[in-house]
Design an enzyme around this catalytic site. Sequence first.
Site, PDB file in Angstrom:
ATOM      1  N   ARG A 100       0.872  -1.218  -0.051  1.00 12.17           N
ATOM      2  CA  ARG A 100       0.107   0.002  -0.028  1.00 12.17           C
ATOM      3  C   ARG A 100       0.950   1.134  -0.144  1.00 12.17           C
ATOM      4  NH1 ARG A 100      -2.934   2.071  -2.445  1.00 12.17           N
ATOM      5  NH2 ARG A 100      -3.874   0.118  -2.484  1.00 12.17           N
ATOM      6  N   LYS A 135       2.398  24.690  -3.939  1.00 13.13           N
ATOM      7  CA  LYS A 135       1.177  24.056  -3.239  1.00 13.13           C
ATOM      8  C   LYS A 135       1.293  22.408  -3.402  1.00 13.13           C
ATOM      9  CE  LYS A 135      -1.205  28.096  -4.722  1.00 13.13           C
ATOM     10  NZ  LYS A 135      -2.547  28.621  -5.601  1.00 13.13           N
ATOM     11  N   LYS A 167       5.324  39.366  -3.484  1.00 11.10           N
ATOM     12  CA  LYS A 167       3.822  39.410  -3.732  1.00 11.10           C
ATOM     13  C   LYS A 167       3.183  40.747  -3.156  1.00 11.10           C
ATOM     14  CE  LYS A 167       2.039  35.047  -3.448  1.00 11.10           C
ATOM     15  NZ  LYS A 167       1.971  34.766  -5.046  1.00 11.10           N
ATOM     16  N   GLU A 197       4.928  40.024  -8.313  1.00 13.09           N
ATOM     17  CA  GLU A 197       3.725  39.777  -8.764  1.00 13.09           C
ATOM     18  C   GLU A 197       2.972  41.048  -9.193  1.00 13.09           C
ATOM     19  OE1 GLU A 197       0.821  37.105  -6.253  1.00 13.09           O
ATOM     20  OE2 GLU A 197       0.285  39.266  -5.834  1.00 13.09           O
ATOM     21  N   ASP A 218      -0.422  38.138 -12.799  1.00 14.08           N
ATOM     22  CA  ASP A 218      -1.499  37.425 -11.887  1.00 14.08           C
ATOM     23  C   ASP A 218      -2.946  37.583 -12.185  1.00 14.08           C
ATOM     24  OD1 ASP A 218      -1.838  35.547  -9.852  1.00 14.08           O
ATOM     25  OD2 ASP A 218      -2.424  37.143  -8.585  1.00 14.08           O
TER      26      ASP A 218
END
Length: 283
Positions: A100, A135, A167, A197, A218
Amino acid sequence: MSTLNFDVIDPIIEYALKEDIADGDITTNAVIPGEMQTTATMTAKADGVVAGLPVAEKVFCKLNTNIEWTTYIEDGSFVNKGDVLVQVKGSFRALLTGERLALNFLQRMSGIATETSRYVKAIRGYKTEILDTRKTVPGLRLLDKYAVKMGGGTNHRIGLYDMVMIKDNHIKVAGGITEAVKAIRPTTAAGVKIEVETTNLNEVEEAIAAGADIIMLDNMDNETMKRGVELIKGRAKVEASGNMTLERVKDVAASGVDFISIGALTHSVKALDISMNIDVPQK
């Protein structure tokens, strides 16, 4: 990330084994004689791109060092439903106990590679590269990003330490893009790329003037992105980000961007269906 660094990955596998087995597989150890040997095969149950075979092999080798592992395809290969990927020989207990966990690694990584390959195929003929993001599942980033490479994608920064990404919150605190870049340059080692960004064309112009190495467009529509590329005129690399889908990605590539980043490659994974069949020796 075209190769796997097992100095880093071994602790991931060891933790996963401890999580799943702890003091031992009580069912298998009670039913399967310790000396029993067998053969197993892993087979693709769907079309896709395979990634993670060396990780699956390592799972079994940690359970029994005498495992014999024979691969019929290599990571990064496209397979069809029904193709046999690998044959494994050795301890029945080791194969059953590790089944597994080995499949969990292999199916997830192959799912990432398969989805990445779909995006890469969708923009074939354009200069644009498909990028991954941060992510990823915590602790599995190196495996996730390796799988993206096996699918034909390109790794973006590995973490917060190997590239500058300015950002919206950085920009707000610094007082603007120009001020943020100025604050970062004296503290950043030579060769480290600075990406900014942007959300509109005014910010694109400011990022150009500030000397950004990469400018992210973005959540812009396709026409605005095209205008952004025209403004930049090769003075920086251009990344498109936000709301990317297979249906849209070709039009985004046609705008002239260098990169398209897609979080869904790793945050919304559909595992590739792979089975493992273990031969049961006749008594």
